[in-house]
Scaffold this motif. Sequence first.
Motif, PDB file in Angstrom:
ATOM      1  N   LEU A 150       0.826  -1.204   0.000  1.00 36.42           N
ATOM      2  CA  LEU A 150       0.000   0.000   0.000  1.00 36.42           C
ATOM      3  C   LEU A 150       0.863   1.257   0.000  1.00 36.42           C
ATOM      4  O   LEU A 150       0.617   2.210  -0.753  1.00 36.42           O
ATOM      5  CB  LEU A 150      -0.920  -0.013   1.222  1.00 36.42           C
ATOM      6  CG  LEU A 150      -1.871   1.166   1.383  1.00 36.42           C
ATOM      7  CD1 LEU A 150      -2.887   1.190   0.255  1.00 36.42           C
ATOM      8  CD2 LEU A 150      -2.583   1.087   2.736  1.00 36.42           C
ATOM      9  N   ALA A 151       1.909   1.273   0.826  1.00 35.86           N
ATOM     10  CA  ALA A 151       2.795   2.435   0.879  1.00 35.86           C
ATOM     11  C   ALA A 151       3.572   2.596  -0.421  1.00 35.86           C
ATOM     12  O   ALA A 151       3.792   3.720  -0.888  1.00 35.86           O
ATOM     13  CB  ALA A 151       3.759   2.296   2.059  1.00 35.86           C
ATOM     14  N   GLY A 152       4.002   1.486  -1.029  1.00 33.67           N
ATOM     15  CA  GLY A 152       4.730   1.565  -2.291  1.00 33.67           C
ATOM     16  C   GLY A 152       3.886   2.153  -3.406  1.00 33.67           C
ATOM     17  O   GLY A 152       4.366   2.967  -4.202  1.00 33.67           O
ATOM     18  N   VAL A 153       2.618   1.759  -3.467  1.00 35.16           N
ATOM     19  CA  VAL A 153       1.728   2.345  -4.474  1.00 35.16           C
ATOM     20  C   VAL A 153       1.563   3.847  -4.227  1.00 35.16           C
ATOM     21  O   VAL A 153       1.588   4.660  -5.161  1.00 35.16           O
ATOM     22  CB  VAL A 153       0.362   1.635  -4.449  1.00 35.16           C
ATOM     23  CG1 VAL A 153      -0.637   2.351  -5.352  1.00 35.16           C
ATOM     24  CG2 VAL A 153       0.513   0.186  -4.887  1.00 35.16           C
ATOM     25  N   GLY A 154       1.427   4.227  -2.967  1.00 35.74           N
ATOM     26  CA  GLY A 154       1.296   5.645  -2.645  1.00 35.74           C
ATOM     27  C   GLY A 154       2.541   6.439  -3.015  1.00 35.74           C
ATOM     28  O   GLY A 154       2.441   7.563  -3.531  1.00 35.74           O
ATOM     29  N   VAL A 155       3.720   5.875  -2.772  1.00 32.78           N
ATOM     30  CA  VAL A 155       4.975   6.565  -3.122  1.00 32.78           C
ATOM     31  C   VAL A 155       5.094   6.721  -4.638  1.00 32.78           C
ATOM     32  O   VAL A 155       5.511   7.780  -5.141  1.00 32.78           O
ATOM     33  CB  VAL A 155       6.177   5.790  -2.551  1.00 32.78           C
ATOM     34  CG1 VAL A 155       7.477   6.298  -3.151  1.00 32.78           C
ATOM     35  CG2 VAL A 155       6.221   5.926  -1.033  1.00 32.78           C
ATOM     36  N   ALA A 156       4.710   5.686  -5.387  1.00 31.96           N
ATOM     37  CA  ALA A 156       4.789   5.770  -6.844  1.00 31.96           C
ATOM     38  C   ALA A 156       3.846   6.840  -7.383  1.00 31.96           C
ATOM     39  O   ALA A 156       4.225   7.651  -8.239  1.00 31.96           O
ATOM     40  CB  ALA A 156       4.450   4.409  -7.455  1.00 31.96           C
ATOM     41  N   VAL A 157       2.621   6.872  -6.863  1.00 30.92           N
ATOM     42  CA  VAL A 157       1.666   7.897  -7.305  1.00 30.92           C
ATOM     43  C   VAL A 157       2.157   9.287  -6.903  1.00 30.92           C
ATOM     44  O   VAL A 157       2.068  10.255  -7.675  1.00 30.92           O
ATOM     45  CB  VAL A 157       0.273   7.614  -6.720  1.00 30.92           C
ATOM     46  CG1 VAL A 157      -0.696   8.753  -7.037  1.00 30.92           C
ATOM     47  CG2 VAL A 157      -0.272   6.303  -7.266  1.00 30.92           C
ATOM     48  N   GLY A 158       2.697   9.406  -5.683  1.00 35.31           N
ATOM     49  CA  GLY A 158       3.213  10.696  -5.231  1.00 35.31           C
ATOM     50  C   GLY A 158       4.394  11.169  -6.056  1.00 35.31           C
ATOM     51  O   GLY A 158       4.524  12.369  -6.345  1.00 35.31           O
ATOM     52  N   ALA A 159       5.273  10.244  -6.458  1.00 28.27           N
ATOM     53  CA  ALA A 159       6.428  10.626  -7.278  1.00 28.27           C
ATOM     54  C   ALA A 159       5.976  11.135  -8.644  1.00 28.27           C
ATOM     55  O   ALA A 159       6.514  12.121  -9.162  1.00 28.27           O
ATOM     56  CB  ALA A 159       7.375   9.438  -7.439  1.00 28.27           C
ATOM     57  N   LEU A 160       4.984  10.473  -9.234  1.00 24.17           N
ATOM     58  CA  LEU A 160       4.474  10.939 -10.524  1.00 24.17           C
ATOM     59  C   LEU A 160       3.828  12.312 -10.388  1.00 24.17           C
ATOM     60  O   LEU A 160       4.003  13.188 -11.253  1.00 24.17           O
ATOM     61  CB  LEU A 160       3.460   9.930 -11.070  1.00 24.17           C
ATOM     62  CG  LEU A 160       4.032   8.562 -11.475  1.00 24.17           C
ATOM     63  CD1 LEU A 160       2.916   7.636 -11.929  1.00 24.17           C
ATOM     64  CD2 LEU A 160       5.075   8.715 -12.574  1.00 24.17           C
ATOM     65  N   ALA A 161       3.087  12.525  -9.298  1.00 22.19           N
ATOM     66  CA  ALA A 161       2.471  13.833  -9.086  1.00 22.19           C
ATOM     67  C   ALA A 161       3.536  14.906  -8.860  1.00 22.19           C
ATOM     68  O   ALA A 161       3.407  16.042  -9.340  1.00 22.19           O
ATOM     69  CB  ALA A 161       1.522  13.771  -7.888  1.00 22.19           C
ATOM     70  N   ALA A 162       4.614  14.560  -8.126  1.00 23.20           N
ATOM     71  CA  ALA A 162       5.688  15.522  -7.893  1.00 23.20           C
ATOM     72  C   ALA A 162       6.394  15.895  -9.191  1.00 23.20           C
ATOM     73  O   ALA A 162       6.761  17.051  -9.409  1.00 23.20           O
ATOM     74  CB  ALA A 162       6.696  14.949  -6.890  1.00 23.20           C
TER      75      ALA A 162
END
Length: 218
Positions: A150-162
């Motif tokens: 769950l955290a890995g998916v969130g980090v990937a989405v956050g990196a794309l948004a950043a």
Amino acid sequence: QRNFDRPIEVVGVVADIPPFTPGVATQPEIYWPFQQQPRWGSYFVLRTSGEPAALAQAVERTLAGVDPDLRPVRMQSMADLVSARLARPRFQMILIGVFAAVALTLALVGVYGVLAASVAARTRELGVRLALGASARQVLGLVLHQGMVLAGVGVAVGALAALGVSRLASALLTGVRATDPLTYGLVAALVLLAAAMACLIPARRAARVDPMASLRGE
């Protein structure tokens, strides 16, 4: 006055000098000799190994000895000057840091809440697993794996948004690119480490489920 009707001799070219204020683009400039283009006022930079206030008093005495009408209009230490110029960028960075801390806290609370609810809903399932021979370490790893995915998916989405808003952040950065891979990697590692710590409490709670109580509930 400068006379642009006659040719001007260029005696040297210097490299770009970054502006004193961070985030401001370097502009073309020309250095004119003082004899050709005198100014009504001048700035001097004095280096001292002691207290700047003591040097300021010495400068005032020296100028008064040359001409009583010569007085420095304003004297500032380099520390005060830099602090004044960096006040706005520093405030912006503090504000962004506060928002980032709040976002990280909300993310950790969310991960903890989801895992805690999942463990509570799967108490009987985990108890049955333990009763059928699963070790507490295996149950602990199962819950941790769920949380880290769950955290890995969130980090990937956050990196794309950043990456999508990196151009907006580039105006606030000095000496580092908005898409610096090292920064992204360190932030991702920090978020994953914090998420792992948030997952640890529900995971340990799942590993301590009483299998007999779960079987009696079934």
